[in-house]
Write a protein that holds these residues in place. Structure first.
Motif, PDB file in Angstrom:
ATOM      1  N   PHE A   1       0.831  -1.205   0.000  1.00 56.56           N
ATOM      2  CA  PHE A   1       0.000   0.000   0.000  1.00 56.56           C
ATOM      3  C   PHE A   1       0.865   1.255   0.000  1.00 56.56           C
ATOM      4  O   PHE A   1       0.572   2.229  -0.697  1.00 56.56           O
ATOM      5  CB  PHE A   1      -0.914   0.029   1.229  1.00 56.56           C
ATOM      6  CG  PHE A   1      -2.187  -0.755   1.065  1.00 56.56           C
ATOM      7  CD1 PHE A   1      -3.183  -0.319   0.198  1.00 56.56           C
ATOM      8  CD2 PHE A   1      -2.388  -1.918   1.775  1.00 56.56           C
ATOM      9  CE1 PHE A   1      -4.354  -1.028   0.047  1.00 56.56           C
ATOM     10  CE2 PHE A   1      -3.562  -2.649   1.629  1.00 56.56           C
ATOM     11  CZ  PHE A   1      -4.550  -2.199   0.766  1.00 56.56           C
TER      12      PHE A   1
ATOM     13  N   LEU B   1       1.152   3.927  -2.997  1.00 59.88           N
ATOM     14  CA  LEU B   1       0.902   5.349  -2.746  1.00 59.88           C
ATOM     15  C   LEU B   1       2.005   6.196  -3.370  1.00 59.88           C
ATOM     16  O   LEU B   1       1.746   7.199  -4.050  1.00 59.88           O
ATOM     17  CB  LEU B   1       0.830   5.582  -1.232  1.00 59.88           C
ATOM     18  CG  LEU B   1       0.587   7.016  -0.770  1.00 59.88           C
ATOM     19  CD1 LEU B   1      -0.728   7.536  -1.302  1.00 59.88           C
ATOM     20  CD2 LEU B   1       0.622   7.107   0.740  1.00 59.88           C
ATOM     21  N   TRP B   2       3.228   5.760  -3.161  1.00 63.31           N
ATOM     22  CA  TRP B   2       4.376   6.486  -3.699  1.00 63.31           C
ATOM     23  C   TRP B   2       4.352   6.458  -5.226  1.00 63.31           C
ATOM     24  O   TRP B   2       4.579   7.460  -5.898  1.00 63.31           O
ATOM     25  CB  TRP B   2       5.654   5.860  -3.116  1.00 63.31           C
ATOM     26  CG  TRP B   2       6.915   6.342  -3.715  1.00 63.31           C
ATOM     27  CD1 TRP B   2       7.399   7.622  -3.677  1.00 63.31           C
ATOM     28  CD2 TRP B   2       7.858   5.568  -4.445  1.00 63.31           C
ATOM     29  NE1 TRP B   2       8.590   7.673  -4.336  1.00 63.31           N
ATOM     30  CE2 TRP B   2       8.900   6.438  -4.829  1.00 63.31           C
ATOM     31  CE3 TRP B   2       7.930   4.210  -4.816  1.00 63.31           C
ATOM     32  CZ2 TRP B   2       9.996   6.003  -5.557  1.00 63.31           C
ATOM     33  CZ3 TRP B   2       9.024   3.785  -5.537  1.00 63.31           C
ATOM     34  CH2 TRP B   2      10.046   4.674  -5.910  1.00 63.31           C
TER      35      TRP B   2
ATOM     36  N   PRO C   1       1.231  11.131  -5.633  1.00 65.96           N
ATOM     37  CA  PRO C   1       0.221  12.106  -5.239  1.00 65.96           C
ATOM     38  C   PRO C   1       0.824  13.483  -4.990  1.00 65.96           C
ATOM     39  O   PRO C   1       2.046  13.617  -4.894  1.00 65.96           O
ATOM     40  CB  PRO C   1      -0.307  11.531  -3.922  1.00 65.96           C
ATOM     41  CG  PRO C   1       0.849  10.778  -3.353  1.00 65.96           C
ATOM     42  CD  PRO C   1       1.618  10.243  -4.521  1.00 65.96           C
TER      43      PRO C   1
ATOM     44  N   TRP D   1       1.664  15.492  -2.423  1.00 67.35           N
ATOM     45  CA  TRP D   1       1.825  15.223  -0.981  1.00 67.35           C
ATOM     46  C   TRP D   1       1.320  16.379  -0.132  1.00 67.35           C
ATOM     47  O   TRP D   1       0.748  16.183   0.931  1.00 67.35           O
ATOM     48  CB  TRP D   1       3.287  14.922  -0.643  1.00 67.35           C
ATOM     49  CG  TRP D   1       3.761  13.632  -1.237  1.00 67.35           C
ATOM     50  CD1 TRP D   1       4.503  13.480  -2.371  1.00 67.35           C
ATOM     51  CD2 TRP D   1       3.488  12.298  -0.761  1.00 67.35           C
ATOM     52  NE1 TRP D   1       4.728  12.141  -2.629  1.00 67.35           N
ATOM     53  CE2 TRP D   1       4.129  11.400  -1.656  1.00 67.35           C
ATOM     54  CE3 TRP D   1       2.781  11.789   0.324  1.00 67.35           C
ATOM     55  CZ2 TRP D   1       4.077  10.022  -1.502  1.00 67.35           C
ATOM     56  CZ3 TRP D   1       2.734  10.402   0.499  1.00 67.35           C
ATOM     57  CH2 TRP D   1       3.373   9.533  -0.409  1.00 67.35           C
TER      58      TRP D   1
ATOM     59  N   LEU E   1      -2.374  16.122   0.235  1.00 67.69           N
ATOM     60  CA  LEU E   1      -2.749  15.074   1.193  1.00 67.69           C
ATOM     61  C   LEU E   1      -2.530  15.557   2.624  1.00 67.69           C
ATOM     62  O   LEU E   1      -3.369  15.358   3.507  1.00 67.69           O
ATOM     63  CB  LEU E   1      -1.932  13.801   0.945  1.00 67.69           C
ATOM     64  CG  LEU E   1      -2.346  12.928  -0.238  1.00 67.69           C
ATOM     65  CD1 LEU E   1      -1.469  11.686  -0.309  1.00 67.69           C
ATOM     66  CD2 LEU E   1      -3.808  12.520  -0.144  1.00 67.69           C
TER      67      LEU E   1
ATOM     68  N   ALA F   1      -1.754   4.848   4.854  1.00 67.47           N
ATOM     69  CA  ALA F   1      -1.429   4.594   3.441  1.00 67.47           C
ATOM     70  C   ALA F   1      -2.630   3.961   2.733  1.00 67.47           C
ATOM     71  O   ALA F   1      -2.921   4.282   1.577  1.00 67.47           O
ATOM     72  CB  ALA F   1      -0.206   3.697   3.329  1.00 67.47           C
TER      73      ALA F   1
ATOM     74  N   ALA G   1      -5.070   6.692   2.150  1.00 65.92           N
ATOM     75  CA  ALA G   1      -4.602   7.617   1.114  1.00 65.92           C
ATOM     76  C   ALA G   1      -4.756   7.007  -0.280  1.00 65.92           C
ATOM     77  O   ALA G   1      -5.140   7.697  -1.233  1.00 65.92           O
ATOM     78  CB  ALA G   1      -3.147   7.996   1.373  1.00 65.92           C
ATOM     79  N   CYS G   2      -4.491   5.704  -0.413  1.00 61.11           N
ATOM     80  CA  CYS G   2      -4.673   5.033  -1.704  1.00 61.11           C
ATOM     81  C   CYS G   2      -6.130   5.148  -2.149  1.00 61.11           C
ATOM     82  O   CYS G   2      -6.418   5.453  -3.314  1.00 61.11           O
ATOM     83  CB  CYS G   2      -4.294   3.555  -1.603  1.00 61.11           C
ATOM     84  SG  CYS G   2      -2.518   3.255  -1.671  1.00 61.11           S
TER      85      CYS G   2
ATOM     86  N   LEU H   1      -6.971   8.650  -3.327  1.00 65.72           N
ATOM     87  CA  LEU H   1      -6.456   9.054  -4.628  1.00 65.72           C
ATOM     88  C   LEU H   1      -7.188   8.371  -5.778  1.00 65.72           C
ATOM     89  O   LEU H   1      -7.427   8.977  -6.818  1.00 65.72           O
ATOM     90  CB  LEU H   1      -4.968   8.718  -4.721  1.00 65.72           C
ATOM     91  CG  LEU H   1      -4.070   9.545  -3.799  1.00 65.72           C
ATOM     92  CD1 LEU H   1      -2.656   9.015  -3.828  1.00 65.72           C
ATOM     93  CD2 LEU H   1      -4.099  11.009  -4.230  1.00 65.72           C
TER      94      LEU H   1
END
Lengths: 141, 109, 409
Positions: free
Chosen positions: C151, C155-156, C160, C162, C165, C237, C240-241, C244
């Motif tokens: 995850f 995400l990286w 995104p 950052w 976020l 994470a 956040a995934c 996005l």
């Protein structure tokens, strides 16, 4: 396009009573839920196009999306439209739901047969339905 | 009779008035040497009505934290009193106090 | 070397305990619907679980006794029983959800219906508890659970914005079209996921099983303060995934396959493979922990011989409780109740049971008769008091919020 026209007409109506408003909200929520299932399957097709996912995962993803859409459809079928205006709204929503569930089941069948290459085209065919469902969901929230 | 059997017994005053129940038994270890340890002696009973709050064990030490819990327990158990062993009589199924006004529960440390 | 191995208890509880089916579902659902605007709840939950896990580990190391043993001694059999029933019910519900979670993860790998895997999973849970040594169990699932780091990699890879976020996470607000009650309902769920009560039973009982003493307290602190924040970051994470990939498409998360979708889109088949290993390890590890926890709490309450280390013949009743709870949990999932729904309800009930679990631990950790010099310090107590108020508010709010929002609909 014809459907969109009906939609605009329906959306223009003022809802005179609580029952009407309630029915519109239910229609909106129905559209939102099915739009979510469609989006899920379309993202899955996108993954297939880019060779990022295999048959087992996509079968589960699309199969669940189809199951959810069918469940929402049958719930909406059970709701009584309060008057003629609601009948028109129901007709529009029913059309959209039918095209969504048909498309999803075509995707599921193609996927389980291993024809992952057909998914992107099937998904593209569903985009207009998705747009209309989103419009409806937005309008009747 | 075992010390634990005292727990929960009703406690009455000299005139028969209800003082609550036995919530705890205070022991001191100053009896004759039995094997490696001195025997335990019952020094007194903790008497009151809020058994659950008293069981949290905030009656023995000063400044036992956290303040919030200690204050809450103190409020719930403010009616809790101490009955020294010398001032009581055991009768059938109840404890009879020979004094009407019981003192507060002494801290151990 | 020994110290390094001991830290694995912390990492197992962090990955297989902090990140379990509850966190996977709650964080993805919340991320897809509210973005990172509820990230603050995860942070508060992590600090809380660190605080109380540290406390219960210290109690276990100093007294050599399990949490429920002490709860019963302190509160007496009757109040202790109410506590036991509530906690065991919540732990059992969580166990059922975890068993379902393992089966769902296996379905993702094979497309064979998850229901067919449920009996197999239940059998394996029982078998591993029966046969596998405690330390081996920790290491195996701890290491495999790290596969969930997919995850973070995804995400990286998704590249995104950052700062955006971070802005969302640090400026919490209710998104348009969502009511305050719904926002708060999901806050309660996330909090319940982060502070799941069984983690504390498992953690302290595990410490007793491993025979910790005062000397091990430093290792214990390292476990807690390294393991749990790691689990918390992983939770964020996951959220956040979903923020996005799923949020912009208006996708509401109802299935585990949707939780995996952002990773599939960014990392492809390799990412999915890692994720499935991670899902299975985390949920299977948590199924072991919850199954053991029901055995621990019941046996400790009833004064039975307990422990994975004790030979099954000597701790027959303990092992019987574990077996029965695994079988009942599997049966609950076999009713075709959706495991994701079971998870969502288990989180709400966890939230209700929070004060029941954490108040007694706080009281015992302050009792000089048990703890001697190792009672809580002032800073810990001040923080714990704040949490006690918070836990109580959450517990009372959970059910009304669930009813008012029809469980977040």
């Amino acid at each position: 396009m014809r459907r969109l026209l009906v939609l605009v007409l329906v959306a223009g109506c003022v809802s005179p009573s609580f029952n009407d408003r309630d029915y519109e909200l239910k229609a909106g929520n129905t559209a939102k839920a099915v739009a979510s299932s469609l989006s899920t399957a379309i993202l899955g097709a996108d993954a297939a196009r880019r060779h990022k996912a295999g048959e087992p995962y996509l079968s589960v993803l699309i199969g669940n999306a189809e199951k959810d859409a069918l469940a929402v459809q049958s719930t909406f079928d059970g709701v009584q439209p309060p008057n003629a205006a609601a009948d028109r709204l129901k007709g529009t929503v029913d059309d959209l739901l039918a095209s969504a569930t048909t498309g999803l089941s075509q995707m599921r069948i193609a996927c389980r047969r291993g024809h992952l290459d057909r998914l992107p085209a099937l998904a593209d065919g569903l985009r207009s339905t998705l747009d209309e469902l989103r419009f409806l969901a937005e309008h009747f929230q | 009779m075992r010390g634990a059997d005292l727990l929960g017994l009703p406690v009455v005053g000299p005139g028969g008035e209800d003082l609550g129940r036995v919530l705890d038994v205070r022991l001191v270890q100053d009896g004759p040497i039995l094997g490696a340890f001195a025997a335990l002696r019952i020094e007194g009973l903790v008497v009151g009505r809020r058994a659950l709050a008293a069981r949290l064990g905030y009656d023995r030490y000063d400044a036992q934290g956290p303040w919030l819990v200690a204050a809450g327990v103190a409020r719930l158990t403010r009616g809790t009193r101490y009955l020294p062993w010398a001032d009581l009589q055991l009768t059938d199924g109840e404890v009879r106090s020979q004094v009407a006004d019981l003192g507060p529960v002494p801290k151990i440390a | 070397m020994k110290v390094v191995l001991k830290v694995f208890l912390g990492i197992l509880t962090a990955i297989g305990g902090f990140v379990d089916i509850g966190d996977l579902v709650a964080n993805a659902v919340v991320g897809a619907r509210f973005g990172l605007s509820l990230a603050w709840v995860v942070v508060i939950g992590v600090v809380g679980i660190c605080l109380f896990a540290d406390m219960s580990g210290r109690v276990a190391a100093v007294t050599g006794r399990g949490t429920f043993d002490l709860v019963r001694e302190r509160l007496g059999p009757r109040a202790g029983l109410a506590n036991l029933v509530a906690s065991t019910f919540v732990t059992f519900l969580t166990l059922a959800a975890e068993v379902g979670g393992v089966a769902l993860a296996l379905e993702l790998a094979t497309s064979v219906s998850y229901l067919l895997f449920v009996p197999l999973v239940a059998f394996l849970v029982w078998f591993v508890i029966w046969r596998m040594p405690f330390e081996k169990m920790e290491q195996a699932f701890g290491l495999a659970g790290l596969a969930l780091l997919a995850f973070a990699v995804a995400l990286w890879q998704l590249g995104p914005d950052w700062s955006e976020l971070l802005r969302q996470a640090t400026h919490p607000s209710v998104p348009d079209g969502e009511g305050h009650p719904t926002y708060l309902f999901y806050a309660v769920s996330l909090f319940g996921a982060a502070m799941t009560p069984y983690e504390v039973f498992f953690f302290s009982s595990g410490a007793v099983e491993e025979g910790w003493s005062r000397k091990d307290l430093r290792t214990e602190r390292l476990n807690v303060y390294l393991g749990f924040p790691l689990g918390g970051l992983l939770s964020l994470a996951i959220a956040a995934c979903a923020t996005l990939v799923l949020l912009p498409q208006g996708i509401g998360v109802d299935h585990l396959d949707q939780v995996a979708l952002p990773v599939v889109l960014s990392l492809g088949k390799v990412g999915l493979a890692f994720l499935i290993v991670g899902f299975v390890a985390a949920t299977f590890g948590a199924a072991l922990e919850t199954a053991l926890s029901t055995g621990y709490s019941l046996s400790q309450y009833l004064g039975w011989q307990w422990g994975k280390r004790t030979a099954p013949r000597e701790a027959a009743r303990f092992h019987a409780v574990v077996l029965i709870s695994v079988v009942l949990g599997a049966m609950l999932i076999l009713t075709t109740l959706d495991p994701v729904k079971v998870t969502e309800y288990s989180l709400v009930f966890s939230a209700v049971a929070l004060p029941l679990t954490y108040l007694p631990i706080l009281v015992v950790a302050n009792d000089p008769d048990y703890m001697g010099e190792s009672v809580n310090g002032r800073v810990v107590n001040a923080l714990a008091s704040v949490y006690l108020v918070l836990l109580t508010v959450v517990a009372f709010a959970a059910i009304p919020l669930m009813i008012a929002t029809k469980a977040g609909q």
